[in-house]
Design a protein around this motif. Structure first.
Motif, PDB file in Angstrom:
ATOM      1  N   LEU A  78      -9.605 -38.479 -23.082  1.00  0.00           N
ATOM      2  CA  LEU A  78      -8.199 -38.120 -23.297  1.00  0.00           C
ATOM      3  C   LEU A  78      -7.267 -39.305 -23.045  1.00  0.00           C
ATOM      4  N   TYR A  79      -7.804 -40.398 -22.484  1.00  0.00           N
ATOM      5  CA  TYR A  79      -7.009 -41.611 -22.268  1.00  0.00           C
ATOM      6  C   TYR A  79      -6.859 -42.419 -23.562  1.00  0.00           C
ATOM      7  N   PHE A  80      -7.459 -41.921 -24.660  1.00  0.00           N
ATOM      8  CA  PHE A  80      -7.425 -42.676 -25.927  1.00  0.00           C
ATOM      9  C   PHE A  80      -6.754 -41.870 -27.045  1.00  0.00           C
ATOM     10  N   PRO A  81      -5.522 -41.408 -26.815  1.00  0.00           N
ATOM     11  CA  PRO A  81      -4.852 -40.617 -27.864  1.00  0.00           C
ATOM     12  C   PRO A  81      -4.523 -41.454 -29.094  1.00  0.00           C
ATOM     13  N   PHE A  82      -4.512 -42.809 -28.933  1.00  0.00           N
ATOM     14  CA  PHE A  82      -4.227 -43.689 -30.077  1.00  0.00           C
ATOM     15  C   PHE A  82      -5.447 -43.832 -30.988  1.00  0.00           C
ATOM     16  N   ILE A  83      -6.573 -43.256 -30.597  1.00  0.00           N
ATOM     17  CA  ILE A  83      -7.759 -43.177 -31.474  1.00  0.00           C
ATOM     18  C   ILE A  83      -8.068 -41.671 -31.618  1.00  0.00           C
ATOM     19  N   PRO A  84      -7.443 -41.011 -32.580  1.00  0.00           N
ATOM     20  CA  PRO A  84      -7.518 -39.544 -32.667  1.00  0.00           C
ATOM     21  C   PRO A  84      -8.928 -38.957 -32.589  1.00  0.00           C
ATOM     22  N   PRO A  85      -9.946 -39.554 -33.249  1.00  0.00           N
ATOM     23  CA  PRO A  85     -11.287 -38.927 -33.132  1.00  0.00           C
ATOM     24  C   PRO A  85     -11.792 -38.875 -31.690  1.00  0.00           C
ATOM     25  N   LEU A  86     -11.499 -39.948 -30.908  1.00  0.00           N
ATOM     26  CA  LEU A  86     -11.935 -39.947 -29.507  1.00  0.00           C
ATOM     27  C   LEU A  86     -11.181 -38.897 -28.702  1.00  0.00           C
ATOM     28  N   TRP A  87      -9.881 -38.771 -28.971  1.00  0.00           N
ATOM     29  CA  TRP A  87      -9.076 -37.769 -28.253  1.00  0.00           C
ATOM     30  C   TRP A  87      -9.581 -36.362 -28.560  1.00  0.00           C
ATOM     31  N   LEU A  88      -9.873 -36.110 -29.833  1.00  0.00           N
ATOM     32  CA  LEU A  88     -10.393 -34.791 -30.207  1.00  0.00           C
ATOM     33  C   LEU A  88     -11.754 -34.535 -29.561  1.00  0.00           C
ATOM     34  N   LEU A  89     -12.580 -35.599 -29.495  1.00  0.00           N
ATOM     35  CA  LEU A  89     -13.883 -35.475 -28.829  1.00  0.00           C
ATOM     36  C   LEU A  89     -13.692 -35.144 -27.351  1.00  0.00           C
ATOM     37  N   GLY A  90     -12.669 -35.740 -26.753  1.00  0.00           N
ATOM     38  CA  GLY A  90     -12.359 -35.451 -25.353  1.00  0.00           C
ATOM     39  C   GLY A  90     -11.957 -33.999 -25.148  1.00  0.00           C
ATOM     40  N   VAL A  91     -11.122 -33.486 -26.042  1.00  0.00           N
ATOM     41  CA  VAL A  91     -10.702 -32.085 -25.939  1.00  0.00           C
ATOM     42  C   VAL A  91     -11.915 -31.160 -26.074  1.00  0.00           C
ATOM     43  N   PRO A 242       1.326 -43.521 -19.619  1.00  0.00           N
ATOM     44  CA  PRO A 242       2.139 -43.310 -20.838  1.00  0.00           C
ATOM     45  C   PRO A 242       1.587 -42.216 -21.753  1.00  0.00           C
ATOM     46  N   PHE A 243       0.371 -41.761 -21.472  1.00  0.00           N
ATOM     47  CA  PHE A 243      -0.236 -40.722 -22.324  1.00  0.00           C
ATOM     48  C   PHE A 243      -0.121 -39.333 -21.674  1.00  0.00           C
ATOM     49  N   PHE A 244       0.910 -39.197 -20.832  1.00  0.00           N
ATOM     50  CA  PHE A 244       1.113 -37.955 -20.084  1.00  0.00           C
ATOM     51  C   PHE A 244       1.066 -36.734 -21.011  1.00  0.00           C
ATOM     52  N   LEU A 245       1.871 -36.754 -22.058  1.00  0.00           N
ATOM     53  CA  LEU A 245       1.993 -35.565 -22.906  1.00  0.00           C
ATOM     54  C   LEU A 245       0.714 -35.277 -23.686  1.00  0.00           C
ATOM     55  N   SER A 246       0.036 -36.311 -24.174  1.00  0.00           N
ATOM     56  CA  SER A 246      -1.191 -36.078 -24.943  1.00  0.00           C
ATOM     57  C   SER A 246      -2.299 -35.544 -24.038  1.00  0.00           C
ATOM     58  N   THR A 247      -2.356 -36.034 -22.775  1.00  0.00           N
ATOM     59  CA  THR A 247      -3.350 -35.505 -21.832  1.00  0.00           C
ATOM     60  C   THR A 247      -3.029 -34.064 -21.464  1.00  0.00           C
TER      61      THR A 247
END
Length: 375
Positions: A78-91, A242-247
């Motif tokens: 979830l620390y990588f919201p600037f790489i959407p596939p990784l963020w989705l994998l985190g979720v 800085p990724f507060f909201l995406s996390t």
């Protein structure tokens, strides 16, 4: 009322003022058959207990290892919201972690399925799960009340959870016109529904305790909810800078995914067509065989693969879980073969089907029971 922390706090069976016999199951069996039915299941239970050992211990520790790995991976990605596939994998990873924590680990450990291991981390009295509802409240309302008084009107608060009309024997009122809406909303906020159910507001509303006593009794629950909210919606988002909201969004989606999955599995285990409910007078003075039969008639299974069963916490074997709630869940498929055989021999319906069919059956019942009964 103090909160239950010991299995000895399980309530007593219903006892009549006279010596009349319970009528549970007489439409299917004679009293002699019921006695034999109970004896066979007692023997099956002892057979499983005698066989518990290292494989069962290794299994639950392996599941915990996987769950923790998924949580670490999920929170890290979830620390990588600037790489959407990784963020989705985190979720997705965090969602799976929460599902495993709640269902195959938390639910089953808190039923005492691994107390025999004498491992403090797997002791039912010490375990705490990743959900707003505290273990102590859940154990009292679910492990003791629901599993003792399964589907008995006036004793089992899980019949409709005080929110839904889910059985024809519940008196209809205009409030239930919202049945489908209430169920739809509950699906997304299921963990809060469980917490509110276990707070048992009815005790104060009905005058069994003062509101001051209610607040004092539930103070630990409110503290637990606060910690859970702070963890997912403040601390971990803050740690991501800085990724507060995406996390925060990732944590919220994971919680909702867990809620929807748990809702579907639990509703399919209790409310499809042909699941039976009972009246108190019919269950008074019931025998061991009648208790077993009430659990069987009051539950339903979901068919699926091994992975599917794992992700449901083996609550896809709801029948076997209700018959033997404190036996390790990995044993339920083994038990199910013998229970199905017994159902065939005794002429009993074994309520099972794929998720789509059981879920459709539940949805149909929720909509149908929203409307006033036809005269």
């Amino acid at each position: 009322m103090s909160l239950a922390t010991d299995h000895n706090m399980a309530p007593a069976p219903l006892v009549a003022e006279d010596d009349r016999r319970a009528t549970i199951g007489l439409e299917y069996m004679t009293y002699e058959d019921l006695e034999e039915f109970g004896r066979e299941l007692d023997e099956l239970r002892q057979e499983i207990l005698d066989d518990l050992g290292q494989e069962d211990a290794d299994y639950i520790r392996r599941v915990i290892k996987v769950q923790r790995g998924l949580e670490v991976a999920g929170r890290g990605l979830l620390y990588f919201p600037f790489i959407p596939p990784l963020w989705l994998l985190g979720v997705g990873s965090l969602s799976l972690s929460k599902i495993l924590d709640n269902m195959e680990i938390g639910h089953n450990v808190m039923h005492g399925q691994y107390d025999w291991m004498n491992d403090p981390s797997l002791n039912s009295k010490r375990y705490e799960w990743d959900i707003v509802d505290p273990a102590s409240n859940w154990q009292y309302q679910h492990n003791f009340l629901h599993h003792t008084y399964t589907n008995i009107h006036g004793k089992d608060r899980d019949i409709g959870y005080g929110l839904l009309r889910i059985d024809e024997d519940q008196e209809w009122s205009p409030y239930y016109l919202g049945n489908p809406l209430y169920a739809f909303v509950l699906m997304f906020i299921f963990e809060y529904g469980v917490m509110l159910h276990d707070l048992d507001v009815d005790r104060a509303k009905e005058g069994h305790e003062t509101w001051a006593e209610f607040r004092e009794r539930n103070r630990p629950a409110l503290r637990k909810a606060g910690r859970q909210l702070a963890k997912d919606y403040l601390i971990f988002p803050a740690l991501s800078g800085p990724f507060f909201l995406s996390t925060l969004a990732g944590n919220a989606i994971a919680n909702v995914t867990r809620n929807v999955w748990a809702f579907c599995v639990i509703f399919c285990g209790h409310f499809p067509a042909d699941v039976e409910t009972f009246q108190q007078q019919d269950a008074e003075n019931e025998t061991r065989g009648q208790w077993y039969l009430r659990q069987l008639l009051g539950s339903a299974n979901i068919s699926g693969s091994k992975l599917f069963h794992l992700m449901t916490g083996n609550l896809s074997h709801q029948i076997e879980h209700h018959i033997f709630p404190d036996i390790p869940s990995r044993r339920y498929p083994q038990v199910a073969e013998k229970v199905r055989d017994m159902c065939e021999r005794y002429g009993l319906k074994y309520n099972t089907g794929p998720l789509s069919r059981q879920l459709g059956s539940v949805a149909k019942k929720i909509v149908k029971l929203a409307l006033p009964p036809r005269k």
